[in-house]
Each structure stands twice: as structure tokens, then as C-alpha cells.
Design a protein around this motif. Sequence first.
Motif, PDB file in Angstrom:
ATOM      1  N   VAL A 280      57.498   1.322  -0.617  1.00 41.41           N
ATOM      2  CA  VAL A 280      58.715   2.213  -0.261  1.00 41.41           C
ATOM      3  C   VAL A 280      58.805   2.850  -1.895  1.00 41.41           C
ATOM      4  CG1 VAL A 280      60.656   0.489   0.367  1.00 41.41           C
ATOM      5  CG2 VAL A 280      59.808   0.957  -2.593  1.00 41.41           C
ATOM      6  N   MET A 281      57.050   2.096  -2.453  1.00 39.20           N
ATOM      7  CA  MET A 281      57.058   3.393  -3.300  1.00 39.20           C
ATOM      8  C   MET A 281      55.474   5.450  -3.448  1.00 39.20           C
ATOM      9  SD  MET A 281      56.888   0.355  -6.854  1.00 39.20           S
ATOM     10  CE  MET A 281      55.002  -0.461  -6.424  1.00 39.20           C
ATOM     11  N   HIS A 282      56.047   4.944  -4.722  1.00 38.54           N
ATOM     12  CA  HIS A 282      55.380   6.750  -4.206  1.00 38.54           C
ATOM     13  C   HIS A 282      53.247   5.728  -4.887  1.00 38.54           C
ATOM     14  CE1 HIS A 282      53.184  10.358  -5.085  1.00 38.54           C
ATOM     15  NE2 HIS A 282      53.954  10.783  -4.625  1.00 38.54           N
ATOM     16  N   PRO A 283      52.782   6.715  -4.321  1.00 32.85           N
ATOM     17  CA  PRO A 283      51.317   5.983  -4.611  1.00 32.85           C
ATOM     18  C   PRO A 283      50.578   5.990  -6.337  1.00 32.85           C
ATOM     19  CG  PRO A 283      50.168   7.033  -2.330  1.00 32.85           C
ATOM     20  CD  PRO A 283      52.650   7.081  -3.293  1.00 32.85           C
ATOM     21  N   ILE A 284      51.937   7.464  -7.137  1.00 34.58           N
ATOM     22  CA  ILE A 284      51.319   7.511  -8.138  1.00 34.58           C
ATOM     23  C   ILE A 284      51.783   6.682  -9.394  1.00 34.58           C
ATOM     24  CG2 ILE A 284      52.316   9.343 -10.152  1.00 34.58           C
ATOM     25  CD1 ILE A 284      51.742  11.329  -8.449  1.00 34.58           C
ATOM     26  N   GLY A 285      53.254   6.144  -8.697  1.00 30.74           N
ATOM     27  CA  GLY A 285      54.337   5.066  -9.368  1.00 30.74           C
ATOM     28  C   GLY A 285      53.820   3.947  -9.025  1.00 30.74           C
ATOM     29  N   SER A 286      52.837   3.459  -7.847  1.00 28.44           N
ATOM     30  CA  SER A 286      51.991   2.252  -8.007  1.00 28.44           C
ATOM     31  C   SER A 286      51.051   2.340  -8.441  1.00 28.44           C
ATOM     32  CB  SER A 286      51.355   2.200  -6.594  1.00 28.44           C
ATOM     33  OG  SER A 286      52.421   2.057  -5.475  1.00 28.44           O
ATOM     34  N   LEU A 287      50.405   3.402  -9.298  1.00 28.60           N
ATOM     35  CA  LEU A 287      49.185   3.652  -9.766  1.00 28.60           C
ATOM     36  C   LEU A 287      49.731   3.124 -11.496  1.00 28.60           C
ATOM     37  CD1 LEU A 287      46.228   4.381 -11.041  1.00 28.60           C
ATOM     38  CD2 LEU A 287      47.128   6.309 -10.719  1.00 28.60           C
ATOM     39  N   PHE A 288      51.023   3.723 -11.904  1.00 27.37           N
ATOM     40  CA  PHE A 288      51.983   3.249 -13.360  1.00 27.37           C
ATOM     41  C   PHE A 288      52.009   1.647 -12.935  1.00 27.37           C
ATOM     42  CE2 PHE A 288      51.800   7.559 -13.436  1.00 27.37           C
ATOM     43  CZ  PHE A 288      51.799   7.650 -15.389  1.00 27.37           C
ATOM     44  N   VAL A 289      52.543   1.646 -11.180  1.00 28.60           N
ATOM     45  CA  VAL A 289      52.601  -0.403 -12.117  1.00 28.60           C
ATOM     46  C   VAL A 289      51.312  -1.191 -11.755  1.00 28.60           C
ATOM     47  CG1 VAL A 289      53.998  -1.727 -10.167  1.00 28.60           C
ATOM     48  CG2 VAL A 289      55.205  -0.024 -11.078  1.00 28.60           C
ATOM     49  N   GLY A 290      50.537  -0.455 -11.776  1.00 27.05           N
ATOM     50  CA  GLY A 290      49.116  -1.339 -11.926  1.00 27.05           C
ATOM     51  C   GLY A 290      48.435  -1.140 -12.949  1.00 27.05           C
ATOM     52  N   LEU A 291      48.947  -0.100 -13.496  1.00 28.92           N
ATOM     53  CA  LEU A 291      48.366  -0.137 -14.900  1.00 28.92           C
ATOM     54  C   LEU A 291      48.937  -0.865 -15.890  1.00 28.92           C
ATOM     55  CD1 LEU A 291      47.868   3.866 -15.278  1.00 28.92           C
ATOM     56  CD2 LEU A 291      46.326   2.162 -15.620  1.00 28.92           C
ATOM     57  N   ILE A 292      50.732  -1.017 -15.834  1.00 28.44           N
ATOM     58  CA  ILE A 292      51.464  -1.719 -16.727  1.00 28.44           C
ATOM     59  C   ILE A 292      51.185  -3.481 -16.493  1.00 28.44           C
ATOM     60  CG2 ILE A 292      54.006  -2.512 -17.094  1.00 28.44           C
ATOM     61  CD1 ILE A 292      54.691   0.409 -16.445  1.00 28.44           C
ATOM     62  N   ALA A 293      50.650  -3.556 -14.902  1.00 31.44           N
ATOM     63  CA  ALA A 293      50.732  -4.889 -14.831  1.00 31.44           C
ATOM     64  C   ALA A 293      49.700  -5.310 -15.331  1.00 31.44           C
ATOM     65  CB  ALA A 293      50.852  -5.317 -13.344  1.00 31.44           C
ATOM     66  N   GLY A 294      48.096  -4.571 -15.371  1.00 32.23           N
ATOM     67  CA  GLY A 294      46.924  -5.261 -16.124  1.00 32.23           C
ATOM     68  C   GLY A 294      47.045  -4.953 -18.035  1.00 32.23           C
ATOM     69  N   LEU A 295      47.946  -4.192 -18.810  1.00 35.66           N
ATOM     70  CA  LEU A 295      48.024  -4.648 -19.229  1.00 35.66           C
ATOM     71  C   LEU A 295      48.926  -5.604 -19.927  1.00 35.66           C
ATOM     72  CD1 LEU A 295      49.145  -0.718 -20.472  1.00 35.66           C
ATOM     73  CD2 LEU A 295      47.088  -1.871 -21.573  1.00 35.66           C
ATOM     74  N   ILE A 296      49.929  -6.505 -18.985  1.00 42.68           N
ATOM     75  CA  ILE A 296      50.595  -6.532 -19.213  1.00 42.68           C
ATOM     76  C   ILE A 296      49.513  -8.130 -18.999  1.00 42.68           C
ATOM     77  CG2 ILE A 296      51.868  -8.704 -17.956  1.00 42.68           C
ATOM     78  CD1 ILE A 296      54.579  -6.530 -17.471  1.00 42.68           C
ATOM     79  N   PHE A 297      48.707  -8.450 -18.369  1.00 46.08           N
ATOM     80  CA  PHE A 297      48.118  -9.450 -18.358  1.00 46.08           C
ATOM     81  C   PHE A 297      47.328  -9.502 -19.820  1.00 46.08           C
ATOM     82  CE2 PHE A 297      43.443 -11.522 -17.161  1.00 46.08           C
ATOM     83  CZ  PHE A 297      44.187 -13.113 -16.997  1.00 46.08           C
ATOM     84  N   VAL A 298      46.139  -9.100 -19.652  1.00 42.56           N
ATOM     85  CA  VAL A 298      45.744  -8.578 -20.978  1.00 42.56           C
ATOM     86  C   VAL A 298      46.170  -9.501 -22.010  1.00 42.56           C
ATOM     87  CG1 VAL A 298      44.206  -7.257 -22.517  1.00 42.56           C
ATOM     88  CG2 VAL A 298      43.830  -7.108 -20.082  1.00 42.56           C
ATOM     89  N   PHE A 299      47.441  -8.560 -22.534  1.00 37.85           N
ATOM     90  CA  PHE A 299      47.674  -8.975 -23.766  1.00 37.85           C
ATOM     91  C   PHE A 299      49.117 -10.348 -23.805  1.00 37.85           C
ATOM     92  CE2 PHE A 299      52.427  -9.564 -25.818  1.00 37.85           C
ATOM     93  CZ  PHE A 299      52.318  -9.088 -26.931  1.00 37.85           C
ATOM     94  N   LEU A 300      48.959 -11.006 -22.245  1.00 43.05           N
ATOM     95  CA  LEU A 300      49.771 -12.300 -22.973  1.00 43.05           C
ATOM     96  C   LEU A 300      48.909 -13.399 -22.330  1.00 43.05           C
ATOM     97  CD1 LEU A 300      52.726 -11.902 -20.272  1.00 43.05           C
ATOM     98  CD2 LEU A 300      52.826 -12.263 -22.847  1.00 43.05           C
ATOM     99  N   PHE A 301      47.120 -13.282 -22.254  1.00 41.33           N
ATOM    100  CA  PHE A 301      46.142 -13.872 -21.899  1.00 41.33           C
ATOM    101  C   PHE A 301      46.080 -14.500 -22.696  1.00 41.33           C
ATOM    102  CE2 PHE A 301      42.446 -15.463 -21.034  1.00 41.33           C
ATOM    103  CZ  PHE A 301      42.719 -16.452 -20.120  1.00 41.33           C
ATOM    104  N   THR A 302      45.645 -13.311 -23.850  1.00 43.42           N
ATOM    105  CA  THR A 302      45.137 -13.472 -25.209  1.00 43.42           C
ATOM    106  C   THR A 302      46.304 -14.093 -26.024  1.00 43.42           C
ATOM    107  OG1 THR A 302      44.254 -11.126 -24.793  1.00 43.42           O
ATOM    108  CG2 THR A 302      44.474 -12.017 -26.594  1.00 43.42           C
ATOM    109  N   LYS A 303      47.412 -13.849 -26.075  1.00 38.76           N
ATOM    110  CA  LYS A 303      47.801 -14.879 -26.556  1.00 38.76           C
ATOM    111  C   LYS A 303      48.349 -16.148 -26.101  1.00 38.76           C
ATOM    112  CE  LYS A 303      49.996 -11.162 -28.701  1.00 38.76           C
ATOM    113  NZ  LYS A 303      50.345 -11.475 -30.964  1.00 38.76           N
TER     114      LYS A 303
END
Length: 402
Positions: A280-303
Motif C-alpha cells: 500500500v505504500m509509495h516507493p518513496i515512502g518505503s525508502l523512508f521506512v527503510g532509512l528509519i529502520a536502519g537507524l533504529i537497528f544501529v542505535f538500539l543494537f549499540t545500546k
Amino acid sequence: MQDINSAVETLVQSSNTYFLLIGAIMVFAMHAGFAFLEVGTVRHKNQVNALVKIITDFAVSCVAYFFIGYWIAYDTTFFSSASELAANNGYDLVKFFFLMTFAAAIPAIISGGIAERAKFYPFLLASAVIVAFVYPFFEGIIWNGNYGFQSWLESTTGYAFHDFAGSVVVHGVGGWLALVAVYFLGLRKGRIKDNKLIAFAPSNIPFLALGTWILCVGWFGFNVMSAQSMDGISGLVAMNSLMAMVGGILAALWAGKNDPGFIHNGPLAGLVAVCAGSDVMHPIGSLFVGLIAGLIFVFLFTKIQQTKKFDDVLGVWPLHGVCGAWGGIAAGIFGLDILGGLGGVSFTAQLIGTAVGIIVALVGGAIVYGLVNKITTIRMTEEEEYHGADLSIHSIGSVNQE
């Protein structure tokens, strides 16, 4: 004309069966990705155990889901004649195969979090119980409308909870179950030296990278084939999966400061997050979803690496649990037509559905791992852990022990 209609119907049915079979095989292949991702991350003395866990978990999950789990989720059993089961080119059987590979992903996800100190058979037992009862309970609620939860959401918010390919149903549940298991197990021996918390470096980056590549390729079967029929196939799902994947890579590249471990988990974070709204998402929206997910993983795994409370070896809670939850919520944001999506989603419904998935996983995990731990200890002894799971469990000494 009747013969032509019959031939067309047969062709459509056989095409749907073949389509879903290819999807099932692709998701089945992803389990090799889970295995090599874990092999490349754990220390050498636990690599064989990582391989054995994934394949045996798959077998146990198949049996548990065949006899109990699929029945709970879809009120369907296989206690009928082969001729009945083979009707419609065996489509129903292939559907089971496809959905079973999803169910088997739950123990595969958990395996990465509990690595290097979990006893073998107690966790096989826990995997069987989870795939037989906990996972299909929530799966049936969301994907089969069990217990009226989806109907209630629709009447309350205007829309049901939308999870096209399992950001919450599969990955979120698996990640939050893993968090419970990790809590029960505690820190690996050697993580604290001189009152300081240290991290164990990945043992084999090429194997870790291989695991990521296998998972990324198989993920397009995981997402696209979730349509479960040829007429439901959508290039939008494939494009959204692609954009979220590269978004996760780029975010992990930047936030992880070129660390290869982060970079190779980045695409997985993006793919986990896009599952729910990939249709249901637009590809640009999906890009942002992926960007945020990548940041979430790096930040939380580091913590996580800096806390003495949890020792999540592969970071499966941030990768699957939190990024999965983000994906469930993100579908209610980037799926809205005002943001270029196709609509048909509600932010409130996505928030409630995601929260329920987390609650089911936490409560179910506490019950299962609590009971198994009372019946038999789930943690290896200090001596077994020192020698490594390969030698202690499988009587195979590694070439290079650490």
C-alpha cells in the motif's frame, strides 16, 4: 465452451499453485540465510551449533505447525484422504508449506538472540510450543479474523490491522519472543572483564554477508508471494521491498560508520519494516521506512551492547522486534493516500494491532520459557559455555576455538 472454461480454470489453479510453491521455496531458502548470518556472528566454537539449530528448529516447527499450529490459525487439518488433499492441484498443501516457512522463521529469529549459551533440547521444546500455540494464536487473529479482533478494529477505527507480509505477525512476534528468552538467559560468560562490558566481534564477516544476501534474495518471495495467487501479484510490493532494503543499507552505512556488521544488517532492518505496508505504500515512502529502520537497528543494537541486562547476540530484538513494530506502525503512516499510499489503513488500527502483537509475544514468551526453565535448565553450564556449544552439545571441536 465448457471444455475451454474448464481448461482455463485448471490453468489458473495450477499457476497459482506453482506461484505459491516458488514463494515457499524462496522463503525456505531464507533459513540458510538465518543460519549463515548466525554462523558469521558467533564465535568459532559455536558455529556448528548455529547451523544445527536452524535446520532442527525448521523440522520441529514443521511438525508442530502441521499437527497443531495450522489448525489453531486456520481451523484446517490434514486428516483426510490424499485425493482430497490433492484437490485443486494441491494448492491448499502448498499454502501450508508457504505459511509453515513463515512459522519456522520464529525459532530461526530467536536462535540468533540466544546463541552461545542456550541448551539445545530445551529450546527445541520451546520452539515446538511457540510454533504450535503462541505464533498461530496471533497469526489466526490477524490473517484469519479469529476471535473477532479484526472486526472490532474495523468497527472502531474504520479499518482492520494491515500486515501484508508479517512485519508484526512474523518478525515483531519473533523479536519480542527473543527478548524474553534473552532475559531468561542473561549475559554470556566473558562479557564482563575488569568490571567493564566488552563485545565479541563477529567471527566471519564473509559468512555473515552470505547470510544477508540469501535473506535479501529470498525476501522478495516472502513479500511478493504473500499475495498467495497470480491475480494478486503486485510490482509495487517488489519495488517497495527494494527501496526499503536500500534505505536500510544507506542508513546503516552512515549511522554505523562503515562497520560491515551494521551494513549487512541494515537491509534486513529495512525489509522487516516494509513487510506490513509493502502493498500500500509509495516507493518513496518505503525508502523512508527503510532509512528509519536502519537507524533504529544501529542505535538500539549499540545500546544493547552497552547494557548488562540483555545479551542479544545478533540484535534480533532491535532488528525484528522493534523494526517489525515500526513497520506495523509505518504502514498506518506511509500507507495513507495523503502520503502517496493506496489508503485503506488507519494509524490507530496499526498502533493497536502492533501493541497486541507485542503483548502476545511477551506474555507467551514468559509462559513458555518460564515453564521450560522450571522443567529443565535452559542455560548451559559455565564449563559447557567455556568449551563452546559445538563441543559441549555436538561433540565436535572447532578448528579455531576462542
